[in-house]
Design a protein around this motif. Sequence first.
Motif, PDB file in Angstrom:
ATOM      1  N   MET A   1      48.792  55.206  44.445  1.00 39.32           N
ATOM      2  CA  MET A   1      47.972  54.816  44.998  1.00 39.32           C
ATOM      3  C   MET A   1      46.914  54.716  44.071  1.00 39.32           C
ATOM      4  O   MET A   1      47.250  55.145  42.429  1.00 39.32           O
ATOM      5  CB  MET A   1      47.334  56.414  45.075  1.00 39.32           C
ATOM      6  N   PRO A   2      45.868  53.769  43.964  1.00 36.11           N
ATOM      7  CA  PRO A   2      44.853  53.414  43.185  1.00 36.11           C
ATOM      8  C   PRO A   2      43.832  54.383  42.152  1.00 36.11           C
ATOM      9  O   PRO A   2      43.751  55.426  42.880  1.00 36.11           O
ATOM     10  CB  PRO A   2      43.944  52.218  43.429  1.00 36.11           C
ATOM     11  N   ARG A   3      43.695  53.906  41.452  1.00 38.00           N
ATOM     12  CA  ARG A   3      43.376  55.174  41.216  1.00 38.00           C
ATOM     13  C   ARG A   3      41.736  55.338  40.793  1.00 38.00           C
ATOM     14  O   ARG A   3      41.861  57.070  41.664  1.00 38.00           O
ATOM     15  CB  ARG A   3      42.693  55.140  38.539  1.00 38.00           C
ATOM     16  N   GLY A   4      41.147  54.192  41.588  1.00 33.90           N
ATOM     17  CA  GLY A   4      39.507  54.407  42.274  1.00 33.90           C
ATOM     18  C   GLY A   4      39.917  55.820  43.396  1.00 33.90           C
ATOM     19  O   GLY A   4      39.319  56.356  44.066  1.00 33.90           O
ATOM     20  N   SER A   5      41.301  55.311  44.374  1.00 34.18           N
ATOM     21  CA  SER A   5      41.362  56.158  45.387  1.00 34.18           C
ATOM     22  C   SER A   5      41.851  57.744  44.989  1.00 34.18           C
ATOM     23  O   SER A   5      41.501  58.925  45.541  1.00 34.18           O
ATOM     24  CB  SER A   5      42.374  56.092  46.101  1.00 34.18           C
ATOM     25  N   GLU A   6      42.349  58.037  43.899  1.00 33.58           N
ATOM     26  CA  GLU A   6      42.688  59.200  43.449  1.00 33.58           C
ATOM     27  C   GLU A   6      41.637  59.807  43.465  1.00 33.58           C
ATOM     28  O   GLU A   6      41.422  61.347  43.567  1.00 33.58           O
ATOM     29  CB  GLU A   6      43.724  59.300  42.317  1.00 33.58           C
ATOM     30  N   GLU A   7      40.566  59.132  42.999  1.00 35.18           N
ATOM     31  CA  GLU A   7      39.267  59.973  42.023  1.00 35.18           C
ATOM     32  C   GLU A   7      38.870  60.468  43.117  1.00 35.18           C
ATOM     33  O   GLU A   7      37.953  61.433  43.642  1.00 35.18           O
ATOM     34  CB  GLU A   7      38.642  59.380  41.422  1.00 35.18           C
ATOM     35  N   ARG A   8      38.300  59.226  44.169  1.00 37.18           N
ATOM     36  CA  ARG A   8      38.235  59.614  45.323  1.00 37.18           C
ATOM     37  C   ARG A   8      38.243  60.692  46.265  1.00 37.18           C
ATOM     38  O   ARG A   8      37.959  61.990  47.216  1.00 37.18           O
ATOM     39  CB  ARG A   8      37.698  58.314  46.466  1.00 37.18           C
ATOM     40  N   THR A   9      39.832  60.857  46.272  1.00 32.27           N
ATOM     41  CA  THR A   9      40.404  61.923  46.873  1.00 32.27           C
ATOM     42  C   THR A   9      39.998  63.264  46.940  1.00 32.27           C
ATOM     43  O   THR A   9      39.773  64.503  47.347  1.00 32.27           O
ATOM     44  CB  THR A   9      42.560  61.932  47.496  1.00 32.27           C
ATOM     45  N   ALA A  10      40.261  63.358  45.081  1.00 32.52           N
ATOM     46  CA  ALA A  10      39.530  64.717  44.501  1.00 32.52           C
ATOM     47  C   ALA A  10      38.445  65.054  44.279  1.00 32.52           C
ATOM     48  O   ALA A  10      38.494  66.516  44.697  1.00 32.52           O
ATOM     49  CB  ALA A  10      40.112  64.638  42.242  1.00 32.52           C
ATOM     50  N   ALA A  11      37.636  64.004  44.489  1.00 37.22           N
ATOM     51  CA  ALA A  11      36.256  64.405  44.602  1.00 37.22           C
ATOM     52  C   ALA A  11      35.954  65.242  45.617  1.00 37.22           C
ATOM     53  O   ALA A  11      35.325  66.127  46.022  1.00 37.22           O
ATOM     54  CB  ALA A  11      35.182  63.682  44.037  1.00 37.22           C
TER      55      ALA A  11
END
Length: 207
Positions: A1-11
Motif C-alpha cells: 500500500m502506498p505511504r499516502g494511502s497508509e497515512e490517509r487510512t490512519a488519519a
Amino acid sequence: MPRGSEERTAARREEIILACAELYKRMSFKDITMKEIGNTITVTRTSIYNYFQTKEEIFLALLQREYELWIQRLKEIQAENESLTRAEFAAALAHSLEDRKNLLKIMSMNHYDMEENSRLERLIEFKTVYGQALAEVRNCLDKFFPEMTDADKQDFVFSFFPFLFGIYPYTMVTEKQKEAMRQAKVDYVYLTIYEITYAEIKKLLGL
C-alpha cells in the motif's frame, strides 16, 4: 500500500476513534450507534465499515489508544526519575490514571462486549497493547524496586490490573446515585481517582 494511502487510512481511523470518544462524553455506550458516529465525521457513514465492522471495534480501538497514552506516561515516569520511594511511586502511578478517565470508564462498563463483538485480528492488536501495559508496569517495579522478588512483582501486576476495572464506578458517582445512597442510609466515603488508586497501590507495596 502506498505511504499516502497508509497515512490517509490512519488519519481516518483516528478521526473515527476521536469522534467516538467525543460522543462517549455525553452519551452511553448503548446509545452510541454507527450512524451517530458517522454523523460527526468527514467520511460517509458507509465508509466507516472500511475501517471498523462494529461499534465495539471502534470502542476497542479507543481503549487501545487510551492504553497507549498510559504506557507513554509510564515510560515518562521512568525517564524522569532515577529512583522513587514506594510512596512516591504510588503517587506517580495514581496520578498517571487521573487523565485516563476514558480508559477506566470503558474498562468498567463495556469490556466484555467489545472483545466479544470484535474481529480476532482487532482483538489481537488490542491484546498486544494490553500486554505492553502489563510489561511497562513491571518495568517500573524492576527499576524502582529491584529488591522485590519476581513473585512479588507478579502479584502486584495481577492484583493491580483487575483493580483498575472498579476505579471508575467507585469514583465517578452521579447525584442520583449519591441520593440513593443517602436514602438507603449507606455510610460511604467518596474518593477521587487519585485517592482510591494511591491507597490501593500503597497496600500492594506493603505500606
